[in-house]
Enzyme design. Sequence first.
Site, PDB file in Angstrom:
ATOM      1  N   TYR A  75       0.814  -1.210   0.000  1.00  0.00           N
ATOM      2  CA  TYR A  75       0.000   0.000   0.000  1.00  0.00           C
ATOM      3  C   TYR A  75       0.848   1.262   0.000  1.00  0.00           C
ATOM      4  CZ  TYR A  75      -4.042  -2.944   1.178  1.00  0.00           C
ATOM      5  OH  TYR A  75      -5.025  -3.885   1.169  1.00  0.00           O
ATOM      6  N   LYS A 127       3.491 -15.460   2.614  1.00  0.00           N
ATOM      7  CA  LYS A 127       3.459 -16.172   1.328  1.00  0.00           C
ATOM      8  C   LYS A 127       4.903 -16.429   0.915  1.00  0.00           C
ATOM      9  CE  LYS A 127       1.172 -17.873  -2.220  1.00  0.00           C
ATOM     10  NZ  LYS A 127       0.459 -19.170  -2.107  1.00  0.00           N
ATOM     11  N   ASP A 159      -2.981 -18.178   1.622  1.00  0.00           N
ATOM     12  CA  ASP A 159      -4.108 -18.834   0.968  1.00  0.00           C
ATOM     13  C   ASP A 159      -4.684 -19.944   1.839  1.00  0.00           C
ATOM     14  OD1 ASP A 159      -1.646 -20.031   0.586  1.00  0.00           O
ATOM     15  OD2 ASP A 159      -2.007 -20.622  -1.486  1.00  0.00           O
ATOM     16  N   ASP A 214      -5.583  -6.887   5.686  1.00  0.00           N
ATOM     17  CA  ASP A 214      -6.784  -6.207   5.208  1.00  0.00           C
ATOM     18  C   ASP A 214      -7.819  -7.237   4.761  1.00  0.00           C
ATOM     19  OD1 ASP A 214      -8.596  -4.360   4.285  1.00  0.00           O
ATOM     20  OD2 ASP A 214      -7.287  -3.504   2.761  1.00  0.00           O
ATOM     21  N   ASP A 242     -11.317  -8.820   7.135  1.00  0.00           N
ATOM     22  CA  ASP A 242     -12.682  -8.706   6.619  1.00  0.00           C
ATOM     23  C   ASP A 242     -13.342 -10.071   6.516  1.00  0.00           C
ATOM     24  OD1 ASP A 242     -12.463  -6.004   6.503  1.00  0.00           O
ATOM     25  OD2 ASP A 242     -12.833  -5.817   4.356  1.00  0.00           O
TER      26      ASP A 242
END
Length: 353
Positions: free
Chosen positions: A138, A188, A220, A244, A248
């Site tokens: 970001y 990852k 994942d 993020d 959620d």
Amino acid sequence: MKLAVLAGDGIGPEIVAQAVRVLEALKADGLPIELEYGLIGGCAVDATGEPYPEATHRLASQADAILLGAVGGPKYDALPRHQRPERGLLSIRKELNLFANLRPAILYPELASASSLKYDVVAGLDILIVRELTGDIYFGEPRGIDIRDGHRVGFNTMIYSESEILRIAHVAFQAARKRQKKLCSIDKMNVLECTQLWRDIVTEVAKDYPDVTISHMLVDNAAMQLVRNPKQFDVMVTGNMFGDILSDEASMLTGSIGMLPSASLDQNNKGLYEPIHGSAPDIAGKDLANPLATILSVAMMLRYTFNHEESAYRIEQAIRKVLASGLRTKDIAEPNMPVVGTKAMGDAVLSLL
């Protein structure tokens, strides 16, 4: 207790108004609370042309804590990227060095049937996601959209420094010590060198916390495990983008994103407190929004920034009693249940406070 109140856009003013009522009630009980108001997001763009104006930065810098509603809306989607409301949220996090985002996902027993998963999968769920908030893709440079070989190419940079990973790892381990002493780090590393460094450093930091059991999981797989067996997790720590997405996802295990608060802290526990849901412009001004996540964010503020556990507990207990009484806003109501609006839910919390 100097608080900057930034209601923002969409349903932000409605839900923040109910949280402010709770703060005013605590002030009447003797807490030395001072409130000052500022603009952020789309409303700030409308008034000043900037999503995070200098006046708001001064206000937030001088405050002990910040209460924020939500930012954004479709009317701003066509603006240049630097003027979009979301840039205001990213800017305040970066400018105040609010690097540690704490997102609890707690399933209240009364809302177990509102979850999309089976009762036995989610009953008793209590997860804390610790998300690094000021680094990663970001904020990484270089970034942009170029023309290469006659074609448009978009690019962003995922980057983490050792110091950034170290400080968020310590926050996560310390949080785990106060809970079940289990920490799962999400990365990852099989594809991304940036997150190989993440795993290496978290593994090194684990040596300072021999009482905490550390595990590692690819992002994942973590996304799958959150819906397969979420109660295996206690504290999860991860980077900005993965956090993020996963937070959620975890929010929906609890029945509604409208129930989850968050805290974004600096090294001294100065924090920005906000619900994790968005501005929901489709229901703005209709007295439909759920204010409980924002009120719970006030409880987190009192706990983490002001160390006022008694007041935080009072708020949380009032909300538990409201839910036990059967009151629901539309987002958490089951079929044939009576539904109340934003203000009525605030009234109910105040009556039990």
